[in-house]
Scaffold this motif. Structure first.
Motif, mmCIF file in Angstrom:
data_model
loop_
_atom_site.group_PDB
_atom_site.id
_atom_site.type_symbol
_atom_site.label_atom_id
_atom_site.label_comp_id
_atom_site.label_asym_id
_atom_site.label_seq_id
_atom_site.Cartn_x
_atom_site.Cartn_y
_atom_site.Cartn_z
ATOM 1 N N ALA A 287 0.970 -1.195 0.115
ATOM 2 C CA ALA A 287 0.009 0.005 0.067
ATOM 3 C C ALA A 287 0.760 1.148 0.010
ATOM 4 O O ALA A 287 0.894 1.970 -0.895
ATOM 5 C CB ALA A 287 -1.079 0.034 1.135
ATOM 6 N N GLY A 288 1.359 1.565 1.207
ATOM 7 C CA GLY A 288 2.216 2.744 1.303
ATOM 8 C C GLY A 288 3.258 2.985 0.306
ATOM 9 O O GLY A 288 3.642 4.203 -0.208
ATOM 10 N N GLY A 289 4.009 1.747 0.048
ATOM 11 C CA GLY A 289 5.287 1.763 -0.898
ATOM 12 C C GLY A 289 4.772 2.247 -2.372
ATOM 13 O O GLY A 289 5.435 2.845 -3.003
ATOM 14 N N PHE A 290 3.493 1.927 -2.550
ATOM 15 C CA PHE A 290 3.023 2.214 -4.028
ATOM 16 C C PHE A 290 2.112 3.894 -4.013
ATOM 17 O O PHE A 290 1.960 4.383 -5.070
ATOM 18 C CB PHE A 290 2.126 1.286 -4.771
ATOM 19 C CG PHE A 290 2.896 0.065 -4.950
ATOM 20 C CD1 PHE A 290 4.260 -0.215 -5.269
ATOM 21 C CD2 PHE A 290 2.031 -1.319 -5.097
ATOM 22 C CE1 PHE A 290 4.934 -1.135 -5.378
ATOM 23 C CE2 PHE A 290 2.614 -2.497 -5.523
ATOM 24 C CZ PHE A 290 4.336 -2.439 -5.483
ATOM 25 N N LEU A 291 1.546 4.107 -2.649
ATOM 26 C CA LEU A 291 1.169 5.188 -2.644
ATOM 27 C C LEU A 291 1.856 6.528 -2.964
ATOM 28 O O LEU A 291 1.331 7.424 -3.822
ATOM 29 C CB LEU A 291 0.696 5.487 -1.138
ATOM 30 C CG LEU A 291 -0.159 6.733 -0.928
ATOM 31 C CD1 LEU A 291 -1.450 6.780 -1.825
ATOM 32 C CD2 LEU A 291 -0.491 7.051 0.588
ATOM 33 N N THR A 292 3.138 6.694 -2.880
ATOM 34 C CA THR A 292 4.022 7.720 -3.155
ATOM 35 C C THR A 292 3.916 7.924 -4.554
ATOM 36 O O THR A 292 3.785 8.993 -5.270
ATOM 37 C CB THR A 292 5.280 7.754 -2.390
ATOM 38 O OG1 THR A 292 5.293 7.543 -0.977
ATOM 39 C CG2 THR A 292 6.090 8.842 -2.917
#
Length: 372
Positions: A287-292
């Protein structure tokens, strides 16, 4: 929660997205994945061209053991993010999940922020997402809204406790999950939101009829931090870091359990993906790793990032002598530091993971790719 005004709910969704993105930009902190190390056997490697990444999860088959985990939806801002995630999923073939769809059920004018996942990805694998406290009828509506291939039911008691407007009664969640599983026509995946699923909880889910669970543990986006930052007094800081990591949850999995496990939470690299697969996860969510990438560069940035992750994962499998993601579960792992201490307190033998290859026949790879 259903009585919350749409404007308040939309504001909360945008706050969640902004605070999650802020955490992601802070960089990747150390977590329990750093307490795991593969034992390197220098002559056990294979050919990356022979590695197949497709995986089976019960009745499901995915093209790779990687998926874009649920993040957001329900506002104009989050709809733009979901559009980029959906395009990236379409271009890479990865499954994609929505964020919680409660706002769309309670305030139908917000539903487009979720429908975009299907509109941009008409033939892909899309997962709806709903909280454990919702009704079976709500679950059916969520599935219908995005023509979902599966339904994630999230359990987030820790987040709700810190959330200023959160629920405080979790007593009916188990019964609600059981009822949803009984009526929803697609696979139900029960997932935490970053606090881990203990072995005890995994056994309970099996008893409720659940067949797939995402152990989603601490180490990635911390919803205690997010909700505490929304509190005027910020008086729940003591709960930051609460719960178990995905790594600990996988180690705590009951032996011979029929539950298919997914893992997410604190996944920062393809190496973390390989470690989760080595501990028995069938697929790994990010999630977070792809959010940026999705928020700053959109699909043009996220698609090549995912492609690099898949290529690196294929190469890691070859390096470790694994012809498939499932083969990683027979590699040797060292469990170190505090994670080792946690294992011992839970009655788990960490040393058993260090000699797994000795228990399988050795395969010699010929230069041509043949084996003997």
């Amino acid at each position: 929660m259903g009585t919350e005004r749409a404007g308040n709910h939309e504001s909360r969704k945008d706050e969640h997205l902004a605070l999650a993105a802020e955490q992601a930009r802070e960089g990747a902190p150390r977590n329990d994945f750093d307490e795991l190390a593969f034992v390197h056997h220098a002559l056990d490697g294979g050919d990356a061209d022979d590695v197949r990444l497709d995986v089976r999860l019960g009745e499901l088959r995915w093209p790779a053991p990687l998926y874009i985990n649920g993040m957001t939806g329900g506002t104009a801002t989050t709809a733009r993010v979901n559009r980029q995630l959906a395009i990236a999923a379409r271009e890479t073939g990865l499954p994609v999940a929505s964020g919680s769809m409660s706002i769309a059920l309670d305030h139908p004018q917000t539903a487009h922020g979720f429908r975009v996942l299907r509109e941009e990805n008409p033939d892909g694998f899309v997962m709806a997402n709903l909280g454990a406290g919702r009704s079976p009828d709500d679950a059916l509506r969520a599935v219908e809204l995005v023509d979902a291939d599966a339904l994630q039911i999230h359990v987030n008691a820790v987040q709700e406790t810190v959330m200023p407007e959160g629920d405080r009664d979790f007593s009916g969640w188990a019964r609600s999950i059981e009822r949803i599983v009984a009526v929803v026509p697609v696979p139900v995946i029960v997932k935490e939101v970053g606090f881990g699923l203990s072995g005890r909880t995994q056994r309970t889910l099996t008893e409720l009829g659940v067949r797939i669970a995402d152990v989603s543990g601490r180490g990635g986006t911390d919803f205690v931090r997010i909700e505490n930052d929304r509190r005027p007094l910020r008086d729940y800081a003591s709960l930051v870091g609460f719960g178990q990591s995905a790594v600990q949850s996988l180690l705590d999995a009951p032996a011979e359990s029929p539950l298919v496990l997914l893992a997410s939470g604190g996944v920062r690299s393809p190496l973390d993906v390989a470690k989760a697969l080595a501990l028995g996860a069938r697929a790994v969510g990010v999630a977070g790793g792809f959010l940026t990438a999705a928020t700053e560069g959109g699909a043009p940035e996220l698609v090549p990032l995912i492609e690099r992750w898949l290529e690196q994962l294929r190469q890691l499998c070859a390096l470790l002598g694994a012809d498939s993601p499932e083969d990683l579960a027979r590699t040797d792992l060292l469990v170190r530091g505090r994670l080792r201490e946690d294992c011992e307190l839970l009655g788990i033998d960490p040393a058993a993971y260090a000699r797994r290859r000795d228990a399988r026949p050795r395969t010699i790879h010929e230069p041509s790719g043949r084996t003997r």
